[in-house]
Design a protein around this motif. Sequence first.
Motif, short mmCIF file in Angstrom:
data_model
loop_
_atom_site.label_atom_id
_atom_site.label_comp_id
_atom_site.label_asym_id
_atom_site.label_seq_id
_atom_site.Cartn_x
_atom_site.Cartn_y
_atom_site.Cartn_z
N PHE A 72 0.81 -1.21 0.00
CA PHE A 72 0.00 0.00 0.00
C PHE A 72 0.86 1.27 0.00
O PHE A 72 0.31 2.38 0.03
N LEU A 96 -6.91 3.03 3.66
CA LEU A 96 -6.24 1.74 3.47
C LEU A 96 -7.09 0.60 3.95
O LEU A 96 -7.10 -0.49 3.33
N THR A 108 0.35 2.27 10.03
CA THR A 108 0.02 3.34 9.07
C THR A 108 0.72 4.64 9.44
O THR A 108 1.24 5.35 8.57
#
Length: 509
Positions: A72, A96, A108
Motif C-alpha cells: 500500500f 487503506l 500506518t
Amino acid sequence: MPSVAASTGETVTKSGREVMEILEAFDLTRCAWSAAQLAGVDPKTVKRYVARRDAGMNPTGPARRPRAIDPFMPKIEELVEASAGKIRADVVHQRLVAMGFGGTDRSTRRAVAEAKTAWRAGRRRTYRPWVAEPGMWMQVDWGAGPVVAGRATSLFCAWLAWSRFRVVIPVWDQTLGTLVSCVDTALRRFGGAPTYLLTDNARTVTMDRIAGVAVRHPEMVAVGRHYGCKVETCVPFDPESKGGVEATVKIAKADLVPTSANLLGAYASFTELAAAAEKWCEQVNTRPHRETRLAPVARLADERAHLHVLPAEPHATALGEERLVDDDQTVRFGSVRYSTPPGHVGTRVWCRVVGEELAITARTEHGLAEIARHRLSTPGNPSIADEHYPHHPSGRSVHRPTPKARTPEEVAFLALGEGAHRWLVEAAAAGAPRVRSKMRRAVELAAAIGADTVDEALGLAAIAGRFADDDLPSIVDHLAGARPVGEVVVADEQHSVQPGTRGWEVFGQ
C-alpha cells in the motif's frame, strides 16, 4: 539469538568483521562459490551481502523484513503528494482499511511519517545566513502581553540586527500613535536611527496591496522621513523573513506572560508590568549572546557610530491625539476633563496614554515638552490638579477676596503685614462690628509696641476667630509674656471661657 540455517548450519547474522571478510573474499575471486569456500559460508550468504553493498545499503546493518503495508506504500505516497504533505495518518488509515489493509493504525502512522519525510526532503526551505551590517536594520513586531486588571496588553518588541540589542515596551493598544511612540522610545534607547525599519503588514503600516506591492500608510512614511529611516515590510504571512524580532517576541512572552511553565503571578498594575519589561531588557542585553559571544550592550556601543542622529523632538504622531485647551484650562480626552497648567488656554496640546496615566504635551518656548500627567479617570470624574489653579486655593472655584487699600487708614492697617490681611478678610466674613475702629486701634498699638508683634497677634486672632474689642490687646499681652502659643481655640459654641467648678473639688479637704 542468531538464527541457524537449516540446510548448512551457518549463522545468518554475521558480525561486522565476518561480513568484511566475505566481501574481501568476493572482491578477490569475483566468484560467489569461491568466496564462500574461502570465508567458510554458504554461496547464498555471499550473494546476499554483495547485493546489499551494491544497492548502497549497509552490509552490516539489519536486513529490512517485508511489511504488510508495503503493497500500500504507492497509495500512501500518492496521498501525501496530493495533499502537499498535510494529510493526517488517521485519514490515510481509513482509506487503506477500505482497500483491504488489515494492519494497525500504528503501522500506518509510521508509513505516513516515512512518506512525509521523503516528500519534504526535496522541498525543504533553505536559508542563506544573514550577515547584518552595523547601523542598517531595525526590526519591530507585536506580541500578546499579559492581562492586567482584566484588560489585555501588548508587547512592542524591537531588535537591532547587528548588535542584537532588544527593547520590549508593554502598551495597552496597537494604534498608530502607540506604534510611533514605541518606535521613538526604542530609537532613543538605541541612541540613534538605523537606515531601515522592518515590520509586518499591519494596517497601521500597510494600507493596501496592489499586485503584490505594499501601499504604505502616509503617516508611517512621514515618520520614516522624520527619523531618517526607510520603512520596509516583510513578505505577507512569512514571519521567518524577520526572524530576529520574532525570536525576541517568543522569548519576551515566555518570560513576561504568566503561564503554568514559568510560574509567574498576575501583575497588580501596569506599572509593575512596565518595570518587569525594563528589567528583562537589562538582563538580555547585558549577557553574552549565543551567536556573537558578546553582550548586546557592548556591541551597541560600537554600532552607535553608524546610526543616524535623532531629531530633538519626536514625531507629532508619537505625541498622541491633538486637543484644544478650553477656557477652564482643561482638555477633554475619553469624555473626561483633565487640567493643564496656566498659560495654555486656547492652544493645541497632545494627549497620549502612557500605561495608566495620560501625558499631556504642549509646545513651549523651549520646544515640545510634557506639561502635565494625570491618572486615567472615568467619565463624570474629572481629574483636576490644585497646583494648576494657584489663584483658587484649596480647590475653591470662588475667588478669595484680596484686600486692596483705598484710604490712608486702610493703607496703614494693611501695611502691618500678612496677619492684618488675614484678620480683615476673616473679620469681614464673620460680620464683626466696628471693624474700622479696631483697625485704627491696631495701627496705634503697632506704633507703640511694634508692627511685627501686632501683625502676629492679628494673624492669631484671625485663626481663632477672636474679633472682640479686647481680644487684640489680650493676645498681645500673651505674646509679650514670652509664653509659647499652644493649641489655638476657636471661640464657638463648643468652647467657652466661662470659669469651671473644678477648683471646688478640694474645698473642705
